[in-house]
Design a protein around this motif. Structure first.
Motif, PDB file in Angstrom:
ATOM      1  N   GLY A   1     -29.714 -37.763 -20.806  1.00 52.77           N
ATOM      2  CA  GLY A   1     -30.957 -38.481 -20.561  1.00 52.77           C
ATOM      3  C   GLY A   1     -31.156 -38.834 -19.109  1.00 52.77           C
TER       4      GLY A   1
ATOM      5  N   TYR B   1     -25.598 -41.013 -23.451  1.00 54.92           N
ATOM      6  CA  TYR B   1     -26.938 -41.172 -24.022  1.00 54.92           C
ATOM      7  C   TYR B   1     -26.936 -42.217 -25.132  1.00 54.92           C
TER       8      TYR B   1
ATOM      9  N   SER C   1     -29.445 -45.230 -24.321  1.00 57.41           N
ATOM     10  CA  SER C   1     -30.794 -45.002 -24.850  1.00 57.41           C
ATOM     11  C   SER C   1     -31.309 -46.164 -25.691  1.00 57.41           C
ATOM     12  N   THR C   2     -30.400 -47.027 -26.174  1.00 59.56           N
ATOM     13  CA  THR C   2     -30.842 -48.168 -26.978  1.00 59.56           C
ATOM     14  C   THR C   2     -31.180 -49.385 -26.117  1.00 59.56           C
TER      15      THR C   2
ATOM     16  N   THR D   1     -35.122 -46.851 -21.281  1.00 60.23           N
ATOM     17  CA  THR D   1     -35.839 -45.600 -21.539  1.00 60.23           C
ATOM     18  C   THR D   1     -35.185 -44.464 -20.764  1.00 60.23           C
ATOM     19  N   PRO D   2     -34.732 -43.408 -21.471  1.00 57.11           N
ATOM     20  CA  PRO D   2     -34.075 -42.286 -20.779  1.00 57.11           C
ATOM     21  C   PRO D   2     -34.934 -41.757 -19.635  1.00 57.11           C
TER      22      PRO D   2
ATOM     23  N   TYR E   1     -32.687 -46.833 -16.469  1.00 52.86           N
ATOM     24  CA  TYR E   1     -31.711 -46.000 -17.178  1.00 52.86           C
ATOM     25  C   TYR E   1     -30.746 -45.337 -16.197  1.00 52.86           C
TER      26      TYR E   1
END
Length: 498
Positions: free
Chosen positions: A26, A65, A69-70, A73-74, A79
């Protein structure tokens, strides 16, 4: 000379792979190149294995990832900053473990847990890349397998150009392997993809955003206040990601009958991750495929990794040539790389070998697939089950009761410790009630794994009870590792010990 040739050969494979694994994590593709430049150069200084190649790898990319990702936002600046912070945490944990000589922690992850996690992670990795190969953009369901299923279920939205490019990549990479393991199929596929796209014959998505220039300094971009929330995922990546490096190094050391030092490798992999966090990279580890290429290319010492890093560093000013590279090519590169990790036969065979271990493996497999992207929870479930099964087995003390005339013979199997000691007392009472004519008791400890203090005290109590009931009571076969403790507790007045 041999190390230089091997290092350049690995870099030719590693450059497109690094882009692909950054996409998988990501992160911007350039983060993969940065992680393939300085990190392997510094890792070579501390490495123990002469063949291990450090840089972006598939499992670590997926774990990255899943961790980020949680909470962001990738692809966003937040991020990317968290990716740098995660690399720093992974690096510090590994360096710390190496300095503390805790290389044995590389074996903490049980084999059944890894047998379940690795193929499940490979399925998730392949599923996450399938939409790129199909040229579709599925809705954000939050699960790679569901999104891959959506892509397969909507053939009307497939891009023929992306499909053709993905198929070309698979054929070139696999065909190159059949010709010779040293033929750089990944590089050839990337070159073909770039050429087709640059000539205007490819209408599907491409990498596009690849800056040129030298390594940036990014420690000031790390969100230091958010390091605590990355400690758990960082520790998980530090351990799970290291298992690949450890297995590679152990295998090569075994084949060549040379020594390998897990503590040094922990330090080398840790330094590589700290370096990645400082130069805009991503969490990295040891690559099995690139390490194999390194060895087959004639590498002699660990400095081949340094030449790999130098080659990538020299390429960075010209990295913009990668902008036309189709994303379908990167997706296919990742899929081909992880297919070998989808080993389901050992999972099925495990049911015949050990039901409890099979439960660990399959539960980890299902948790990894169903809980994605929260792979940290799946890993903790697998580790927890492994510990639970170990404790359950430790609580199982089987005692065979045999009779030879008027002599009772106890043969305990397992571990005689405070969790199982009471079992010996219960069996004695049952045996005395069932054999009122018995006049002797022999306890054969030859099949015990270990005796702790509570177990030895219970053994003495049982012997005392038997003698109080009028039986001659003796012990033999004391495990060597427990002999001193047992003899101290039983004392010379108890009777013969062997």
């Amino acid at each position: 000379m041999y190390d230089a040739i091997a290092g350049v050969s690995v870099a030719m494979v590693g450059i497109p792979q690094s882009l692909a694994y950054a996409e998988l994590a990501g992160l911007p593709p350039i983060a993969g190149l940065y992680a393939g430049a300085l990190p392997p150069l510094l890792a070579a200084i501390f490495a123990s294995s002469p063949y291990l190649q450090t840089g972006p790898v598939a499992i670590t990319a997926l774990l990255t990832y899943s961790a980020l990702s949680t909470i962001a936002t990738p692809g966003s600046p937040e991020y990317v900053g968290l990716g740098l912070a995660l690399a720093l945490v992974v690096g510090v944990v590994r360096v710390g473990l190496g300095l503390l000589r805790a290389g044995w922690l590389a074996y903490l992850m049980s084999q059944p847990m890894l047998l379940g996690f690795v193929p499940a992670a490979a399925v998730l990795i392949a599923s996450s890349q399938l939409p790129k190969v199909l040229g579709v953009s599925p809705p954000g369901y939050g699960n790679e397998i569901v999104e891959a299923g959506w892509g397969l279920a909507h053939p009307a939205q497939w891009s023929l150009a992306a499909l053709a490019m993905g198929a070309m990549t698979v054929l070139v990479v696999l065909g190159a392997r059949r010709l010779h393991p040293l033929v750089p199929g990944v590089l050839l596929a990337a070159v073909v993809g770039i050429a087709v796209s640059a000539l205007g014959f490819y209408p599907a998505p491409v990498v596009d955003d690849i800056p040129s220039g030298f390594l940036p300094f990014t420690l000031d971009e790390i969100p230091w206040d958010r390091l605590p929330e990355l400690l758990l995922p960082g520790a998980i990546i530090a351990l799970i990601g290291f298992t690949e490096a450890a297995s590679i190094s152990r295998r090569f050391a075994s084949e060549e009958r040379t020594r390998w030092n897990a503590n040094r490798e922990f330090i080398s992999q840790g330094v590589a991750n700290v370096a990645a966090s400082a130069v805009g990279g991503m969490p990295c580890g040891g690559s099995f495929s690139r390490s194999s290429v390194n060895r087959m290319s004639g590498a002699r010492t660990r400095w081949s990794g340094a030449f790999t890093g130098l080659t990538v560093l020299a390429f960075l000013p010209f990295a913009t040539v990668l902008r036309p590279l189709p994303l379908a090519v990167l997706g296919a590169i990742v899929i081909v790389a992880v297919v070998s990790l989808m080993r389901f036969r050992p999972l099925l065979r495990l049911w015949r070998l050990s039901t409890p271990q099979a439960v660990i493996a399959w539960t980890t497999f299902l948790a990894t697939v169903l809980l994605a992207p929260r792979l940290d929870i799946a890993v903790l479930i697998g580790v927890g089950l492994s510990v639970a099964v170990f404790l359950w087995r430790s609580l199982q003390l089987e005692i065979d009761v045999e009779t030879e005339g008027t002599t009772l013979r106890f043969v305990p199997r397992g571990v005689l410790w405070f969790g199982t000691a009471q079992r010996l007392d219960t069996v004695l009472l049952d045996a005395l009630a069932a054999h009122p004519d018995a006049d002797a008791l022999v306890i054969d400890l030859g099949r015990l794994g270990r005796i702790d203090t509570t177990g030895a005290l219970m053994l003495r109590s049982v012997l005392d009870q038997a003698r109080g009931a009028g039986l001659r009571a003796d012990v033999n076969g004391i495990p060597p590792q427990s002999r001193k403790l047992t003899e101290r507790v039983l004392g010379p007045e108890i009777g013969p010990l062997d």
